[in-house]
Design a protein around this motif. Structure first.
Motif, PDB file in Angstrom:
ATOM      1  N   GLN A   1      70.269 102.637 -21.982  1.00 50.15           N
ATOM      2  CA  GLN A   1      70.897 103.602 -21.074  1.00 50.15           C
ATOM      3  C   GLN A   1      70.191 103.562 -19.722  1.00 50.15           C
ATOM      4  O   GLN A   1      69.114 104.142 -19.556  1.00 50.15           O
ATOM      5  N   THR A   2      70.822 102.917 -18.761  1.00 47.24           N
ATOM      6  CA  THR A   2      70.189 102.840 -17.433  1.00 47.24           C
ATOM      7  C   THR A   2      70.124 104.221 -16.784  1.00 47.24           C
ATOM      8  O   THR A   2      69.235 104.485 -15.979  1.00 47.24           O
ATOM      9  N   GLU A   3      71.064 105.122 -17.185  1.00 47.01           N
ATOM     10  CA  GLU A   3      71.011 106.479 -16.608  1.00 47.01           C
ATOM     11  C   GLU A   3      69.723 107.161 -17.030  1.00 47.01           C
ATOM     12  O   GLU A   3      69.128 107.911 -16.245  1.00 47.01           O
ATOM     13  N   ASP A   4      69.294 106.945 -18.267  1.00 46.89           N
ATOM     14  CA  ASP A   4      68.040 107.558 -18.721  1.00 46.89           C
ATOM     15  C   ASP A   4      66.879 107.037 -17.900  1.00 46.89           C
ATOM     16  O   ASP A   4      65.977 107.791 -17.515  1.00 46.89           O
ATOM     17  N   VAL A   5      66.912 105.764 -17.644  1.00 44.62           N
ATOM     18  CA  VAL A   5      65.819 105.169 -16.857  1.00 44.62           C
ATOM     19  C   VAL A   5      65.825 105.760 -15.454  1.00 44.62           C
ATOM     20  O   VAL A   5      64.781 106.145 -14.915  1.00 44.62           O
ATOM     21  N   ALA A   6      67.028 105.836 -14.877  1.00 44.92           N
ATOM     22  CA  ALA A   6      67.121 106.368 -13.517  1.00 44.92           C
ATOM     23  C   ALA A   6      66.646 107.813 -13.473  1.00 44.92           C
ATOM     24  O   ALA A   6      65.988 108.241 -12.508  1.00 44.92           O
ATOM     25  N   ALA A   7      66.967 108.559 -14.521  1.00 43.27           N
ATOM     26  CA  ALA A   7      66.644 109.980 -14.506  1.00 43.27           C
ATOM     27  C   ALA A   7      65.188 110.260 -14.845  1.00 43.27           C
ATOM     28  O   ALA A   7      64.630 111.269 -14.413  1.00 43.27           O
ATOM     29  N   LEU A   8      64.587 109.394 -15.625  1.00 45.36           N
ATOM     30  CA  LEU A   8      63.280 109.732 -16.195  1.00 45.36           C
ATOM     31  C   LEU A   8      62.114 108.900 -15.677  1.00 45.36           C
ATOM     32  O   LEU A   8      60.995 109.418 -15.545  1.00 45.36           O
ATOM     33  N   CYS A   9      62.349 107.625 -15.448  1.00 46.39           N
ATOM     34  CA  CYS A   9      61.219 106.698 -15.361  1.00 46.39           C
ATOM     35  C   CYS A   9      60.736 106.489 -13.925  1.00 46.39           C
ATOM     36  O   CYS A   9      61.537 106.391 -12.986  1.00 46.39           O
ATOM     37  N   GLU A  10      59.435 106.409 -13.837  1.00 46.39           N
ATOM     38  CA  GLU A  10      58.851 106.083 -12.548  1.00 46.39           C
ATOM     39  C   GLU A  10      58.794 104.571 -12.399  1.00 46.39           C
ATOM     40  O   GLU A  10      58.605 104.054 -11.307  1.00 46.39           O
ATOM     41  N   ARG A  11      58.916 103.917 -13.529  1.00 45.62           N
ATOM     42  CA  ARG A  11      58.762 102.467 -13.518  1.00 45.62           C
ATOM     43  C   ARG A  11      59.697 101.883 -14.575  1.00 45.62           C
ATOM     44  O   ARG A  11      59.958 102.521 -15.597  1.00 45.62           O
TER      45      ARG A  11
ATOM     46  N   LEU B   1      72.541 110.768 -29.593  1.00 47.99           N
ATOM     47  CA  LEU B   1      72.446 112.133 -29.045  1.00 47.99           C
ATOM     48  C   LEU B   1      73.679 112.423 -28.189  1.00 47.99           C
ATOM     49  O   LEU B   1      74.168 111.543 -27.467  1.00 47.99           O
ATOM     50  N   ASP B   2      74.164 113.672 -28.278  1.00 47.12           N
ATOM     51  CA  ASP B   2      75.301 114.031 -27.433  1.00 47.12           C
ATOM     52  C   ASP B   2      74.785 114.328 -26.018  1.00 47.12           C
ATOM     53  O   ASP B   2      73.570 114.427 -25.802  1.00 47.12           O
ATOM     54  N   PRO B   3      75.687 114.451 -25.045  1.00 47.58           N
ATOM     55  CA  PRO B   3      75.224 114.609 -23.649  1.00 47.58           C
ATOM     56  C   PRO B   3      74.258 115.778 -23.455  1.00 47.58           C
ATOM     57  O   PRO B   3      73.262 115.653 -22.738  1.00 47.58           O
ATOM     58  N   GLY B   4      74.543 116.885 -24.113  1.00 51.56           N
ATOM     59  CA  GLY B   4      73.652 118.040 -23.972  1.00 51.56           C
ATOM     60  C   GLY B   4      72.269 117.750 -24.536  1.00 51.56           C
ATOM     61  O   GLY B   4      71.248 118.088 -23.923  1.00 51.56           O
ATOM     62  N   GLN B   5      72.249 117.116 -25.684  1.00 52.71           N
ATOM     63  CA  GLN B   5      70.952 116.779 -26.293  1.00 52.71           C
ATOM     64  C   GLN B   5      70.204 115.762 -25.429  1.00 52.71           C
ATOM     65  O   GLN B   5      68.981 115.813 -25.323  1.00 52.71           O
ATOM     66  N   ARG B   6      70.955 114.864 -24.815  1.00 51.60           N
ATOM     67  CA  ARG B   6      70.289 113.868 -23.967  1.00 51.60           C
ATOM     68  C   ARG B   6      69.644 114.532 -22.762  1.00 51.60           C
ATOM     69  O   ARG B   6      68.534 114.161 -22.360  1.00 51.60           O
ATOM     70  N   LEU B   7      70.318 115.524 -22.230  1.00 53.33           N
ATOM     71  CA  LEU B   7      69.724 116.234 -21.090  1.00 53.33           C
ATOM     72  C   LEU B   7      68.444 116.942 -21.515  1.00 53.33           C
ATOM     73  O   LEU B   7      67.428 116.910 -20.818  1.00 53.33           O
ATOM     74  N   ARG B   8      68.508 117.589 -22.687  1.00 50.17           N
ATOM     75  CA  ARG B   8      67.311 118.292 -23.164  1.00 50.17           C
ATOM     76  C   ARG B   8      66.211 117.294 -23.510  1.00 50.17           C
ATOM     77  O   ARG B   8      65.030 117.567 -23.307  1.00 50.17           O
ATOM     78  N   PHE B   9      66.624 116.144 -24.033  1.00 51.63           N
ATOM     79  CA  PHE B   9      65.639 115.100 -24.328  1.00 51.63           C
ATOM     80  C   PHE B   9      64.938 114.663 -23.046  1.00 51.63           C
ATOM     81  O   PHE B   9      63.709 114.495 -23.009  1.00 51.63           O
ATOM     82  N   ARG B  10      65.727 114.500 -21.993  1.00 52.09           N
ATOM     83  CA  ARG B  10      65.117 114.088 -20.724  1.00 52.09           C
ATOM     84  C   ARG B  10      64.109 115.126 -20.241  1.00 52.09           C
ATOM     85  O   ARG B  10      63.039 114.788 -19.743  1.00 52.09           O
ATOM     86  N   ASP B  11      64.477 116.375 -20.400  1.00 51.15           N
ATOM     87  CA  ASP B  11      63.571 117.442 -19.987  1.00 51.15           C
ATOM     88  C   ASP B  11      62.262 117.365 -20.778  1.00 51.15           C
ATOM     89  O   ASP B  11      61.167 117.432 -20.208  1.00 51.15           O
TER      90      ASP B  11
END
Lengths: 287, 564
Positions: free
Chosen positions: A196-206, A169-179
């Motif tokens: 992707q540790t950034e995804d974990v940091a942005a999304l995960c509670e755990r 996924l490109d950066p824009g798609q990744r942002l929308r995916f996170r949403d």
């Protein structure tokens, strides 16, 4: 208190002499959990067990309060499960709509009108509504990844198992995916395997960190970062010796491990914690 | 990407059986649509249709033969369906979606069942193709009646191909297996229908093959267990379907269906293999059907037309060809009595002879012309009209079967030791006969012109005549099937056809006695008939003295003499 959505106790799975899962235990409730680990850590095997496509050798597994070892209960689990495999596979001659329509039938959506609405819904959810009638062979890699995610959303699953969903996924798609995933995680259980540790940091509670089939860490992302507190250093010169070191954008060298000469302590991130935990395996991944 | 909207649909919960049935129905519909759109199936359907048309384009509709032709042509679609269903059933393996599909609540068994059911669409397409073909044939003055079981055999073959494709995908999941099986089945069908076809009456075991053709023998002489064979095929379809399903955990309905299907398979398969009753012997049937009493004969002027049961509409066609020949003959030269009696010529009766039969029905008399069981149409109409007219004309000019080989014996390679054949090459009367046949209709004349142009340079006759000859399509008109006319005489006849028919008819009338004398040569005919323009090139060999002993193409000695 309600039973957890997923309850894993002493789970083990071997492939010949390789121990892919070794006494894995944890439970999952509603919310988003990230699963981190280097290649070969056992993440995919664990997700396959949770998706009921792999049978563990030992331990106890309950998914959605059901026993996947029972045929009827396994079917009930599958009815409530959304699974995005690491390599989902596609039918190139199907359109995006036809592919989802086919899978929707396999998810027991047999009413034509209902199925049509549901397919449209998930296509819109992954921003592929305008590509519904495009043959899959004409979709880009990122679009295919979104299509794979869309199929996991069919029939509103209570448990979503996503194996590296942001790959391609490109950066824009990744942002929308996170949403999208963050909203999905509000009322269901999402287990997300990623590099992707950034995804974990942005999304995960755990976050759960695995290596060599074992759970090395299980806690909040901040807790993972805290494991590296006191072990992350910034230096002006590339330090001699071992440890994990890389050059930051500001030209300084970030080191995890023993302090280089003249270095100062830095605030740790999730990535620092992860690298400290898995060490050599993570470096091998990078290599 | 946007968040999931609240109108999310949850699966409809129903009773397990109903839910499975609904999934099978919907999946089968999806798979069926895709199957019908597959290039393999579309190409197979097109080729089947093309085969049906190609095989019958030049012959008039004989529905009890066309039904088998339709089934034979649908073998192509059956093979295509085998390949297509196999590819569809292997889709998840080929495209690595097995893991994803394994996480779905629908078990693989339902997908297999849906794949089997999806064949219904192609079976319906096969039915449509067969039906369209039949309608096309019905619109062209057909004779006899089709066998409904035979008509249903084609779609059953397609169902068989489809189910075999699914079963192979489940038990031998490799893309290379299906093409190999298709080649193997093609070899089996080739063996059954072409290699051992001549042994039509030697055994019934060939009925275990999916398709058994008529081997060019008239349906009237064949005991085809079409009903049992259809039941056998349907049972085979069910067995293959169950075999495919038994790749998954067995269910009671599957086991029960498999058991019933195997029973029917054994019963129907066994019924097909029952030996023929002596009363059903094809030789006896041939004799019975060609007996004058069995035929529906109709008198028109001086000619009696006798058709086999079911072929009565052809009498008008025969009369339309015979009457123009008689009309150009001097009154005194018209063969009387003349009977046009249909028999089984042209239907490979030699295969009957191979098995102890008489080889043909009652021996022809000097006043009979015997059309066979086929009639030319479109491009084949000229050859047919010419052949039939030539039979009548040959009788009129005195060319009799005496001294000629029987039609079966006259086939190259079947000439027996010490047999004798006659040739009218070099005789004026053969020019007259050829002209009479050619002037019957424009198509007949066109056929003669084309054959002269095509074969004019022939110098190596198959049965070893000493001079160039011309071979007309076996005219199915006894005894002319045994005679090969001289190429030069045919060329002269073509030249006569360019002149006014009344003028030539007048000359023929005036010089009939001379022209019909076996001793009158082609040169003399040219002089008497006054062929307009330069005479066609004379052949290199002297055909006026044909008596000699020659070796036939089979290497057997036989004697060629001038026709008396």
């Amino acid at each position: 208190m309600n039973d957890p959505t997923v309850e894993i106790t002493g789970l083990g799975r071997r492939f010949g002499r390789l121990r892919a899962l070794d006494d894995v235990s944890f439970s999952l409730d509603d919310g988003i959990t990230g699963l981190l680990g280097p290649n070969g850590a056992g993440k995919t095997t664990l997700l396959r067990c949770l998706a009921t496509v792999e049978t563990p050798d030992s331990g106890r597994l309950r998914i959605l309060r059901r026993d996947p070892g029972s045929v009827s209960e396994r079917t009930e689990i599958r009815r409530r499960l959304g699974y995005l495999p690491q390599e989902p596979g596609f039918y190139p001659n199907f359109t995006a709509y036809d592919f989802l329509d086919y899978l929707a039938v396999l998810k027991e959506l047999v009413d034509d009108g209902q199925r049509r609405r549901e397919v449209r819904r998930v296509l819109d959810a992954v921003d592929l509504g305008d590509r519904a009638m495009t043959k899959i062979r004409k979709l880009s890699g990122g679009m295919r990844r979104r299509l794979a995610l869309a199929q996991a959303l069919l029939a509103d699953p209570q448990l979503l198992i996503l194996d590296e969903p942001t790959t391609g996924l490109d950066p824009g798609q990744r942002l929308r995916f996170r949403d999208l995933v963050s909203r999905l995680g509000e009322d269901r259980t999402v287990l997300l395997s990623t590099h992707q540790t950034e995804d974990v940091a942005a999304l995960c509670e755990r976050v759960i960190v695995m290596d060599r089939g074992r759970v090395l860490f299980d806690g909040p992302p901040r807790g993972l970062a805290e494991t590296a507190r006191g072990s992350v250093w910034l230096a002006e010169q590339r330090p001699a010796g071992g440890g994990v070191t890389w050059r930051n954008a500001d030209g300084r060298y970030r080191t995890i491990g023993d302090p280089p000469a003249g270095a100062e302590l830095a605030d740790p991130t999730i990535e620092d914690g992860y690298l400290l935990l898995v060490g050599d395996a993570a470096l091998a991944d990078v290599a | 990407m946007t968040a999931a909207t609240p109108d999310t649909v949850r699966p409809v919960r129903r009773h397990g059986g109903l839910r499975a049935a609904a999934r099978v129905r919907v999946l089968a519909r999806i798979e069926g649509r895709r199957l019908l759109a597959r290039p393999t199936v579309l190409a197979g359907a097109g080729l089947s249709l093309l085969t049906m048309v190609t095989l019958t384009r030049t012959t008039a509709p004989v529905l009890n033969r066309d039904d088998t032709t339709a089934s034979a042509a649908l073998l192509v679609l059956a093979a295509a369906t085998l390949l297509a269903t196999n590819a569809a059933a292997l889709r998840s393996r080929r495209r690595a979606t097995d893991e994803l599909l394994a996480s779905m609540p629908t078990p693989p068994r339902v997908r297999t069942l849906a794949s089997l059911c999806s064949v219904a669409g192609v079976v319906a397409l096969a039915g449509l193709l067969g039906g369209a073909f039949l309608l096309w044939r019905l619109a062209a003055d057909p004779v006899t009646a089709p066998d409904p079981f035979e008509l249903l055999t084609g779609p059953a073959l397609v169902a068989l191909g489809g189910c075999l494709g699914v079963a192979l995908a489940r038990w031998a999941p490799s893309v290379t297996v299906a093409p190999v099986v298709v080649v193997g089945l093609a070899a089996l069908e080739f063996s059954v229908n072409l290699l051992i076809g001549g042994s039509e009456y030697g055994g019934r075991v060939k009925w275990l093959a999916p398709f058994v053709g008529q081997h060019g023998v008239a349906r009237e002489l064949l005991i085809r267990p079409t009903g049992w064979h259809l039941a056998y095929l349907v049972a085979l379809v069910a067995v293959l379907g169950c075999v495919a399903l038994l790749r998954h955990p067995a269910t009671r309905p599957t086991i029960a269906t498999a058991g019933a299907a195997v029973l029917v398979l054994l019963l129907a398969g066994g019924a097909q293999l029952r030996p023929l009753d002596p009363a059903q012997d094809p030789n006896a049937l041939a004799a019975e059907l060609t007996a004058a009493a069995a035929q529906d004969c109709e008198q028109r002027d001086d000619v009696t037309y006798c058709a086999l049961p079911g072929y009565e509409p052809w009498v008008d066609r025969w009369a339309a060809t015979v009457e123009p020949v008689l009309a150009r003959l001097p009154e005194r030269a018209r063969p009387r009595p003349l009977t046009v009696r249909q028999d089984f010529l042209g239907t490979r009766l030699e295969s009957l002879a191979d098995h102890g039969g008489p080889g043909t029905a009652a021996e022809p008399t000097h006043s009979e012309v015997r059309p066979g069981l086929w009639r030319g149409r479109n491009a084949g109409e000229g050859a047919y009209q010419f052949g039939l007219a030539l039979g009548v004309a040959a009788l009129a000019v005195g060319l009799s079967p005496d001294g000629a080989l029987s039609p079966a014996d006259a086939l190259p390679g079947q000439v027996g030791e010490g047999l004798q054949a006659c040739t009218p090459a070099g005789q004026a009367r053969s020019v007259v006969a050829l002209w009479l046949a050619g002037q019957t209709s424009e198509r007949s004349a066109e056929y003669l012109r084309n054959e002269v142009e095509r074969q004019g340079g022939t110098t190596a006759p198959a049965i070893g005549t000493p001079a160039p000859e011309i071979y007309f399509a076996r005219p199915a008109a006894h005894p002319i099937g045994a005679l090969n006319f001289g190429g030069w005489e045919a060329a002269v006849a073509v030249q006569l056809l360019r002149q006014a028919p009344d003028h030539i008819a007048g000359l023929v009338d005036r010089h009939w006695d001379t022209l019909s004398d076996p001793a009158t040569t082609t040169d003399e005919a040219l002089a008497l008939l006054g062929a307009d323009g330069p005479a066609p090139g004379r052949p290199p060999a002297d055909v006026s003295d044909p008596s000699s002993t020659e070796a036939g193409s089979s290497g057997t000695d036989w004697r060629l003499v001038a026709c008396p």
